[in-house]
Design a protein around this motif. Sequence first.
Motif, mmCIF file in Angstrom:
data_model
loop_
_atom_site.group_PDB
_atom_site.id
_atom_site.type_symbol
_atom_site.label_atom_id
_atom_site.label_comp_id
_atom_site.label_asym_id
_atom_site.label_seq_id
_atom_site.Cartn_x
_atom_site.Cartn_y
_atom_site.Cartn_z
ATOM 1 N N ALA A 230 0.825 -1.211 0.000
ATOM 2 C CA ALA A 230 0.000 0.000 0.000
ATOM 3 C C ALA A 230 0.857 1.259 0.000
ATOM 4 O O ALA A 230 0.553 2.237 -0.701
ATOM 5 C CB ALA A 230 -0.933 0.000 1.206
ATOM 6 N N THR B 141 -5.432 -1.603 -8.436
ATOM 7 C CA THR B 141 -5.647 -0.312 -7.794
ATOM 8 C C THR B 141 -6.428 0.579 -8.743
ATOM 9 O O THR B 141 -5.880 1.154 -9.682
ATOM 10 C CB THR B 141 -4.308 0.355 -7.432
ATOM 11 N N THR C 51 -4.314 1.453 0.893
ATOM 12 C CA THR C 51 -3.809 2.426 -0.077
ATOM 13 C C THR C 51 -4.671 3.678 -0.094
ATOM 14 O O THR C 51 -4.152 4.808 -0.126
ATOM 15 C CB THR C 51 -3.772 1.808 -1.489
ATOM 16 N N SER D 69 1.873 -3.454 -7.207
ATOM 17 C CA SER D 69 1.237 -4.067 -6.047
ATOM 18 C C SER D 69 1.589 -5.548 -5.954
ATOM 19 O O SER D 69 1.889 -6.068 -4.870
ATOM 20 C CB SER D 69 -0.285 -3.893 -6.134
ATOM 21 N N THR E 29 0.891 3.803 -3.104
ATOM 22 C CA THR E 29 0.498 5.182 -2.814
ATOM 23 C C THR E 29 1.501 6.175 -3.380
ATOM 24 O O THR E 29 1.122 7.208 -3.952
ATOM 25 C CB THR E 29 0.363 5.407 -1.300
#
Length: 415
Positions: free
Chosen positions: A26, A72, A330, A316, A30
Amino acid sequence: MYNLFPVLSQLSTYRLTYLTNDITAAIIVTLLLLPQSMAYALVAGVPISMGLIAATIPLVIYAIFGGSRYLTVGPVSVVSLLSLTGLSTLAQPSSSEYLMLIIVLAFLVGVIQLVMGIGRVGTILKYISSSVTYGFTSALAIIIMLNQIPSILGVKLPKYQGFFRYVEEVVTHLSMTNMVTFAIGIGSIFILFLFQKKMDVKIGPLFVIILSVLIVDNFDLEKRGTEIVGFIPRDIFGTTFQFPTLDIVWSLLPIAITISFISFFESYSVAKTLADKERESINPNQELVGIGFANIASSFVGSIPVGGAVSRAAVSYESGAKSNLSIIITALFMLLAILYVTPMLYFLPKATLGAIIIIAVKNLINFHPLRMKHGISEAILYVVTFATTLLVDVFLGIIVGVFISLGLNVLSRLK
């Protein structure tokens, strides 16, 4: 309940030891999502704040309804570019009318995807050969890698308008390379490759980000032409959603259908590719529902159409994400980063972000269907999809691959 909310199924077998992996993944995602959401907002012709909000709430909604632990959902390059292309003929980018239209567009995209999912249209994909998925994903990965070249070289290039034209632009701009930026980019790639090959942990991207920020800050490399992320605004309040008239819906319907199909196929392709690596299954109808709800949520909070990004999903996966909880974390980190962490990323060089994306998406390039043991038809299907997507057009590549695959499937059943 497990079918409706896949996150419950994952959490029912969740181990506490997974939490470290999910938090690490995460954090790294991010740090990629933050600058990407800003960049893709500009590509879509909207304020940066709308890109930032699209990288928060839609993630949580997808994590609840979607099935991939790596996908994501948020602003993506292809969807942003299609939105700008389709809407710029109706209104001036960044104008109040344009912002209203793009919010409505996100709503229509979500509704179309949701209806497709409930109608089990995604089941058709079960009859589409995996060679189409591999061909499309591999070509898309190469396109994404090509788009990182300006960041690595430290040069300005026109927007991607096709493979050959872009390669020509790269070659003609090689003499303008910023050697300091190039050194950061190549150094980042080398370190990431070293971490990937020599260590069993997934902290390579995080290590490179911290190291590059410290180097650029201490040696004032931004004064020597190294492009950095710079100031990141904290204002994430977008335009409020307004229900459209029938005339607006009718005018937006063609581009909404196009984006609905492309954003889903891109998302599903990378989700399936990564699931295949772990010998897992992905329900295409569930993915349609998850992405559909994410787009509807994005419109309600006043933001842009979203999709699952190939690069972030790959990062990820490489970072060791274990469940949809990593996606929720995230989203929380994105909110915290927007409010508190953004000043610390001021000196983050864009060359480092480009290097992380290149190393991540290279694993999505898969030539497995070319092995003759799978049959000549699978090899041809892969090549046609790959070549059309890479050399002609992304949307055309999907259409050609899907129709040829369905045609071959029908012929095989007739025999």
